[in-house]
Structures are given as C-alpha cells and as structure tokens.
Enzyme design. Structure first.
Site, PDB file in Angstrom:
ATOM      1  N   LYS A  78       0.740  -1.141   0.033  1.00 20.23           N
ATOM      2  CA  LYS A  78       0.138  -0.005  -0.040  1.00 20.23           C
ATOM      3  C   LYS A  78       0.984   1.285  -0.046  1.00 20.23           C
ATOM      4  CE  LYS A  78      -3.929   1.774   2.700  1.00 20.23           C
ATOM      5  NZ  LYS A  78      -4.631   1.586   3.988  1.00 20.23           N
ATOM      6  N   SER A 154      -9.475   1.488   3.189  1.00 26.09           N
ATOM      7  CA  SER A 154      -8.480   2.268   2.616  1.00 26.09           C
ATOM      8  C   SER A 154      -7.593   1.545   1.912  1.00 26.09           C
ATOM      9  CB  SER A 154      -7.806   3.102   3.446  1.00 26.09           C
ATOM     10  OG  SER A 154      -7.101   2.740   4.475  1.00 26.09           O
ATOM     11  N   SER A 178      -9.579  -1.417   7.121  1.00 23.66           N
ATOM     12  CA  SER A 178      -8.981  -1.098   5.645  1.00 23.66           C
ATOM     13  C   SER A 178      -8.496  -2.136   4.962  1.00 23.66           C
ATOM     14  CB  SER A 178      -7.939   0.008   6.002  1.00 23.66           C
ATOM     15  OG  SER A 178      -8.722   1.245   6.362  1.00 23.66           O
TER      16      SER A 178
END
Length: 462
Positions: A78, A154, A178
């Site tokens: 990420k 996210s 997330s």
C-alpha cells in the site's frame, strides 16, 4: 483463469520446471498495462527492482533452492507502507511531488528477504480515513467486478489489484477495517492480525498491517513471512510458536454469530445470508452456534469518529499550505474540522469512552472460540462515494472497527455471490489466535458458494 492461481500452485509449477517467476512478472505487468487505466489500482511501479528480483528468483527455483513460498511471487504494498525508491503519498494530492523513500520499512524488508517480487505500490484514499477508493492524489479507484462500484478502502488499490490479477498477494493497513473492507468488496481475503503481530512503525494500538490474497492459504503464507517483532515497533509481539493453532475442527467449538451491534446500519439480506451460510456449516459440523446479543445499548460511534477526525486534522494541519486548494479531499477536510474546537480534555474523554466501549465489545464476545459476523452491512456502494454516510466516512465500519480497538484477529472472506458480486463474512477470534482464525476461515472457504471467474473489467482475455 491463470490469474487465479494460488501461491502454492505457482511454486509447484516452478518446482516442476513449468514457467518461472520472470514469466509470471511479465504476465502481471501486461495486465497492469492493460487493466490499471480502468481500475486505477496501482500508484507506482518498481520495474527495475521487480525485474532484478524476478531474475534472482528464477535462478533459485531453477537450482531447487527457493527461499520459501513467496519466492518469485509478485506482491504489492500500500501507498502508506515505507519502501525504498517509491514515494509515500498517503493518498494526498498534497504529496504528489514526494520523492522516493530512503529506506524500507519492516514489511518491505521481510518481503524482500523472502524473495517476493515487489511490483509497486497500490492506491488509497486521502489519509486512509475513508473506507473507499476516492483519492485527491489518484482519483477514483474502481471495483473490477463492476467499475461503477467502490472497491472499499482504505487499502482500495490492493483489493482491486488482487481481484484483477495485477499481483498475486498484497499488503495493506487497517485502522478501522481497511484490509477487510476492500477484501469484502472485491471478493478476496484479508487478515487484520492481532495488534502488534506484524511490526509496522510508528507503533499503534489500533492500526495494523494486514496480508491480503485471493485465497486464505495465500494470506496465511504471507502472514507467516510478515509476523514477528521488530525494534522499530516497540509494541510488536514476540514470534509465535510454529504450528500453534494451525488446525481447525468445529466439533465442540463455541461459535458466536454477531449480526446486530445495537447501533448503526442494519445488515442487508444478502449479507445476512452469507453469515447464515457460514453459521449453518459450522453447526452441521458439530459446533455450538449461539447468537450474540447486541453489544451496545447506546451508540458508541461519535467518540470513535471524533478520535479518527482528530488524527486526520493533525495530519492536515501538518501539511500547511500544501493542504489547501484541493491538496486534501474537501469532504474529509470538512469532516475533520468538526473536532477543531475540541479541548484536550474533550479528546481524553473520547479516548476513555472508546476504551470503555472496546471493553464492552470484548466482554460481549468472550467465551466464543470463533465469532462470525458481516464485514460491512452492504455488498456495494458507488465508486464516487466515501461511504454509506456522506458526513461520516467511517460510519459503516462498525463490524470491523471494534476488532481494531480490542486487538483481536479477524479475517474477511467471500462466502456468497448474489448477482455476481461478493457477499463477505468476517471470522474473528481471541487475541493471539491468528493462526486458528485463519484455519477457521480456510475451513469456511471450502464451504462457500463457488466463486465466479475472476473479473477482467476491460473485457479482454488473460
């Protein structure tokens, strides 16, 4: 579809001399070139580093000396995970000109040591503070199953990249759901481990890094590499005992079913059907399945929402002028600014309220070996939205966020496919029971509805 191959299957093929990591990387890069413009999952690529890593993995597999199950496997991390050579933007337009990182964080270092090919970084929403794929830096991330829909967040790009075959494993981060939420939206699997199980500085009591994959076994393989202490994260936990909790037998297990928190959004029928399928399978196999009474009599979310808002506002203030003029999504700025008038005493009171609520949640679940619940109350929402509540971007994260506060491990996996979209369940357990939770999830995965063919949102072939 070859993009759906498991990590174990890749290793078996390479061990038998069929294909090689460099060929797998070429296939992944080809799909990124063709598909990523449609779904917007990749933030940055490390082509040179990935090519070198693939050649080294080729040599190890050819000589019969791979480093382990991740050797040669294309992996993404990420945006918010530090990596040498690639920028850290945190989803923000304000950071679009950021330079490449100077050092690897513990996660990237462990992936490299295991021989994984780190293809690049995946996209995320601003600040990681919405469970969506809307980013001022990257635009809108889209769900490969239906590009009009959100991939969740996210770790939005991670979930979308996995479902679309742009990598074979991914690492995201999870502060309120997330990794589990995008896994649910995108029909893949993710683990939010026991807090501290995977070192991820700066140390946090509620944010975790989490492995993501297409299958539970892939997530378990990634977890086995990532878990363990690191001096950079003083809250990281000691190494686990090898093999502890790897088996799962439902007979005699106490299984709690949680479908009502006592506040927030009610779960849709399709989501409840997925939870019921899992509960029925466990009961049929000899588990004692019990419905958990809603843990909350009063709504605990406002205090948690303000804590998240305070975290976001602190980062926005730190940007100074770079945060102005669209440097941060204005909807998130408006949400965060609602706490601007709070005093230190107000914030401390919110922290105490959330700690009390976490204790209530933990007590409600106590005595159950496994807890099965929704991941989120719906199967989908539009790609352009921050969440189900336009004023509070994390309001629909109740089923996931309290496991961050209690520190318990929880897995998201698809259980049913109503209308061709995934309906996921969450499988959780006591703290430190990560391997047993993974084993329970793998047992349930074998009893889920048959998964459709993996999506290609461009309509092309593999």
């Amino acid at each position: 579809m070859s993009e759906g191959m498991s990590i174990a299957t890749l290793g078996e093929s390479w061990s038998a001399g069929r294909g090689a990591p460099s060929e797998r990387l070429d296939a992944v890069l080809g799909r990124i070139e063709r598909i990523n413009p449609t779904i917007n999952a990749m933030a940055d690529l490390d082509l040179d580093g990935a090519t070198i890593a693939a050649r080294e993995a080729d040599r190890r597999w050819a000589s019969g000396s791979p480093l382990g199950p991740l050797d040669g496997v294309p992996v993404t991390v990420k945006d918010s995970i530090p990596m040498r050579g690639l920028p850290w933007r945190h989803g923000l337009r304000a950071h679009r000109g950021a330079a490449g990182g100077q050092a690897d964080g513990p996660i990237v270092a462990r992936l490299r040591a295991a021989g994984a090919i780190i293809v690049g970084k995946t996209t995320m929403p601003d600040l990681g503070m919405s469970a969506s794929g809307v980013s001022s830096a990257y635009g809108i991330v889209r769900n490969p199953w239906d590009t009009s829909l959100s991939p969740g967040g996210s770790s939005a790009g991670a979930g979308a990249a996995l479902a679309a075959g742009l990598c074979d494993a991914a690492v995201g981060t999870d502060i309120a759901g997330s990794v589990r939420l995008p896994a649910a939206h995108c029909g893949v699997v993710a683990l939010k481990p026991t807090q501290g199980r995977i070192a991820h500085p700066p140390a946090s009591t509620m944010r975790s890094a989490g492995p993501m994959g297409r299958w539970v076994a892939d997530v378990a393989a990634l977890y086995s590499v990532l878990a363990g202490p690191d001096l950079a994260d003083p809250l990281s936990l000691p190494a686990e005992v090898p093999g502890d909790g790897d088996a799962f037998d439902p007979r005699g297990m106490r299984v709690g079913v949680l479908t009502d928190l006592g506040y927030g959004f009610s779960a849709d029928p399709a989501v409840l059907a997925a939870v019921r399928r899992a509960a029925d399978a466990l009961a049929a196999a000899g588990a004692v399945v019990e419905t958990i009474t809603p843990p909350f009599a009063d709504d605990p979310f406002p205090a948690l929402d303000r804590i998240f808002g305070t975290r976001a506002l602190a980062e926005i203030h730190g940007l100074g002028e770079r945060g102005a003029g669209g440097g941060v999504d204005p909807r998130l700025v408006r949400w965060a600014q609602r706490v601007a008038g709070q005093s230190n005493l107000d914030h401390y009171a919110d922290l105490a309220t959330v700690a009390h609520s976490a204790a209530r949640f933990s007590t409600a679940l106590a005595g159950h070996d496994v807890v099965v619940s929704p991941v989120l109350p719906v199967t989908a929402f539009p790609a352009e939205e921050l969440g189900l509540d336009p004023e509070h971007p994390l309001a629909h994260c109740g089923f996931t966020s309290w496991f961050n506060q209690t520190g318990q491990p929880a897995v998201s996996l698809p259980m049913c496919w109503p209308g061709g979209l995934p309906a996921a369940i969450q499988v959780a357990g006591p703290r430190f029971d990560d391997r047993r939770v993974l084993a329970a999830a793998q047992w349930l995965e074998a009893r889920a509805e048959e998964r459709p063919a993996w999506p290609d949102p461009t309509g092309g072939g593999s």
